[in-house]
Design an enzyme around this catalytic site. Sequence first.
Site, PDB file in Angstrom:
ATOM      1  N   THR A 168       0.902  -1.155   0.000  1.00  0.00           N
ATOM      2  CA  THR A 168       0.000   0.000   0.000  1.00  0.00           C
ATOM      3  C   THR A 168       0.932   1.194   0.000  1.00  0.00           C
ATOM      4  O   THR A 168       2.127   1.034   0.264  1.00  0.00           O
ATOM      5  CB  THR A 168      -0.836  -0.006   1.302  1.00  0.00           C
ATOM      6  OG1 THR A 168      -1.691  -1.146   1.317  1.00  0.00           O
ATOM      7  CG2 THR A 168      -1.685   1.237   1.489  1.00  0.00           C
TER       8      THR A 168
ATOM      9  N   GLY B  57      -4.842  -4.817   7.093  1.00  0.00           N
ATOM     10  CA  GLY B  57      -5.937  -3.852   7.140  1.00  0.00           C
ATOM     11  C   GLY B  57      -6.996  -4.175   8.173  1.00  0.00           C
ATOM     12  O   GLY B  57      -7.478  -3.287   8.889  1.00  0.00           O
TER      13      GLY B  57
END
Length: 418
Positions: free
Chosen positions: A249, A303
């Site tokens: 990410t 996440g």
Amino acid sequence: MSVTRRDFVRTSVLGAVATGIGAHGAASGPPNGNGAQGHASANDMYKRPIIITAHNGFNYIDDAYAFLKNGGDTLDAALRVVKGPEDDPKDTSVGLGGLPNEEGVVELDSCCMHGPTRRAGSVGGVRNIKNVSLVAKAVMEQTGHVMLVGEGAERFAVAMGFPRENLLTDHSRKVWLLWKEYHSTTDWWGPALADPHWQPPQEQPEGKPQSELWQERVRRLEKHAANLGIVPELRRDAVYKVLFPPTGTIHCSALNEKGEISGCTTTSGLAYKLPGRVGDSPIIGAGCYTDQDVGSAGATGSGEENIKVAGAHTIIENMRHGMSPKEAGMDALQRIVRNYNHDMKKLQFVDMIYYILRRDGAYAGVSLWTGYEGGHPHQIVVHDGTRRAEDATALFQGFSRDFPPDPKVPAEVQKQFQ
Ligand code: GLY
């Protein structure tokens, strides 16, 4: 990134030790906490402007820093950094070329916050649009909403002039096929019984050492990679991404000389995730949070775990109440640890990196583990006039493992990928 893990001393995950707090030189105490202006002490200690980002922002931070120094907006500077990996088909964790979900479809998540105007925008599960960070900004500027998801977000992006394009590159498609093949002894993918090349799954030979079994697995994957037409120089990388599905990410926070601050995060999310899965990156307060009075923080890593502790918001609130950036980040990591009752057998499958920038320019990068199994040590990239990569401070010394767990990859097999 020039840093490799070659010389890095691997330490046992289960022998993990919590590290102390304190490096990157940030004193405790809110810079201008609760909106109050001018705690003179901290304001002269740190450099501004400053940008902090993840390792994959390294090649784009120079341009963004020059833009910021010349008076550019803080959010636009951060977006300049993250747009680089979004446009890069070779970055398989963000934007174009991001590894797809389990059905072979790329779905992207992003959010942004603009400190000076205290606004936010976000998109989740977006298909066919490469620059979702800019779409998140468009949601912030062009709608009365904060978050759009799925098909509606895609239609909004097209209405705003973003081109629809196929985000699955030939390479990421072949890596996904290789991943399907890797699991095909338990599903209907791969050669069928009627295929002349079909072979029964190999029985695990009694007493064969784990490392030999793994070497065979790697060789088999490399052969499949060749059959799929993956060119020799990319085969190792493809096998690596099948054995160690990436969770990359990019987050970026930017602070200008005046003390204005913004942040954004963008990702293709977990490789081979369930369709419709949304991670922390588009969740305001988890993947990114910016408060003009305090600072900006963002996350890369597991996440689901970060959503449960509202990581970025927790960090900002910790700093508001007087913690240094590093203390604030370590506390958020400890909350993840607490969620698993400190069970290291489970925590070895979790990882998290926080990027933290306080409004006065103090910053920190902290991580749950030293790095991912088979990967490099976690780093943050900083530009405050000098561009550099710095090791994040790890709560636990050692390397996290992928989930779902495969049998542990022996160290000698891992070395092949370094
Ligand atoms: N942190 C990125 C994700 O879990 O999707």
